[in-house]
Scaffold this active site. Structure first.
Site, short mmCIF file in Angstrom:
data_model
loop_
_atom_site.label_atom_id
_atom_site.label_comp_id
_atom_site.label_asym_id
_atom_site.label_seq_id
_atom_site.Cartn_x
_atom_site.Cartn_y
_atom_site.Cartn_z
N LEU A 228 0.82 -1.20 0.00
CA LEU A 228 0.00 0.00 0.00
C LEU A 228 0.86 1.27 0.00
O LEU A 228 1.72 1.45 0.87
CB LEU A 228 -0.93 0.01 1.22
CG LEU A 228 -1.88 1.21 1.35
CD1 LEU A 228 -2.89 1.21 0.20
CD2 LEU A 228 -2.59 1.17 2.69
N ASP A 229 0.62 2.14 -0.99
CA ASP A 229 1.28 3.44 -1.10
C ASP A 229 2.80 3.34 -1.22
O ASP A 229 3.52 4.28 -0.86
CB ASP A 229 0.92 4.34 0.11
CG ASP A 229 -0.55 4.68 0.15
OD1 ASP A 229 -1.18 4.71 -0.93
OD2 ASP A 229 -1.09 4.92 1.25
N GLU A 230 3.30 2.24 -1.72
CA GLU A 230 4.75 2.06 -1.83
C GLU A 230 5.21 1.73 -3.25
O GLU A 230 6.36 1.35 -3.46
CB GLU A 230 5.23 0.98 -0.85
CG GLU A 230 5.09 1.38 0.62
CD GLU A 230 5.76 0.40 1.56
OE1 GLU A 230 6.49 -0.49 1.08
OE2 GLU A 230 5.53 0.52 2.78
#
Length: 289
Positions: A228-230
């Site tokens: 997530l979000d990486e």
């Protein structure tokens, strides 16, 4: 081939003579090189190139060009792709509650500032349907709960695949996508996160930013991955704020940044300006196009 711009993206181990070999190949095939951009990552000893070719006057077919290029690419360990610029990419936009990114993308596409066909808008809420109707874009309301997530994603996948969607834009679609969904569209899902990653990942970043007393507020557009979000970061931007900023003003300022960052990231993707290397996105600037 007809008169058109052909774009090659190349990644390979760095070695002597690459530019000469590549440019000589295209010259021998009858192409005129419009622009040639390159980058060497000396830490990882990796070479990257984006080369744009004018195909006017060439008689070679796409099949023969790729077959001939493969003879050059294989011994040099090229990881490569080619875009012939002969069709617009099909795009789907996924949203939840907020409308600013959706409005901006639809306006840019309508005015030709984003070279794509917006095939559909998909949402887990019905509140933004009126925007789709304003722009005459099909709107699919597909609600989702924890219990129906798998079934809903199957519906979404069928819609995307049946409409031959090339790029999925998560314009503040406030759902965490499954690994199966993300891996079905590798490097084809762009997400806008309303903070300057890696700071303030996850939900409510503006509230977290306020509590931390930040002096800069930002936004990040990245490819979606299982983490997530990486995923690989495509575009980022920031604006200064002060101690007087409230979560509401941070949110308002952030919305303006989000629109610009997401639009630039989408344009970079549509223009074939990005090579993903590991968890990094190598983004070539526009070369006069």
């Amino acid at each position: 081939m007809k008169s058109q711009i052909v774009t090659f993206l190349i990644k390979c181990p760095d070695q002597k003579g690459l530019v000469a070999k590549i440019t000589s190949f295209f010259y021998e095939q009858g192409f005129n090189i419009v622009s040639c951009q390159q980058y060497v990552n000396s830490i990882e000893d990796t070479y990257f190139m984006r080369v744009r070719l004018n195909a006017e006057g060439t008689v070679i077919s796409k099949e023969d060009l790729e077959k001939n290029f493969l003879k050059l690419a294989t011994p040099l360990q090229f990881n490569w792709s080619v875009n012939y610029g002969d069709k617009k990419q099909n795009v789907a936009i996924m949203v939840s509650h907020t409308s600013h990114n959706l409005y901006d993308l639809l306006e840019r596409a309508k005015e030709g500032r984003l070279d794509c066909n917006v095939k559909m808008i998909i949402s887990n809420h019905n509140k933004l349907r009126h925007i789709a109707e304003m722009f005459n874009v099909p709107y699919y309301y597909l609600p989702v709960t924890k219990e129906t997530k798998k079934e809903q994603e199957t519906q979404v996948t069928k819609l995307l695949d049946s409409n031959k969607v090339d790029l999925v834009i998560m314009a503040r679609y406030m759902q965490i996508l499954s690994s199966e969904f993300i891996n079905h569209y590798p490097e084809r899902i762009i997400n806008i996160h309303h903070s300057f990653l890696p700071a303030f990942q996850g939900a409510n970043p503006y509230k977290k930013a306020y509590e931390r007393g930040v002096k800069l507020i930002g936004a990040t557009a990245h490819y979606a991955t299982e983490d997530l979000d990486e995923g690989p970061i495509i575009e980022q931007d920031v604006k200064p704020v002060t101690h007087e900023s409230t979560p509401t003003t941070l949110k308002r300022i952030g919305a303006d940044i989000e629109k610009l960052v997401l639009a630039r990231a989408v344009k970079n993707h549509l223009n074939n300006q990005i090579i993903v290397s590991g968890n990094r996105a190598i983004v070539f600037p526009e070369a006069g196009e």
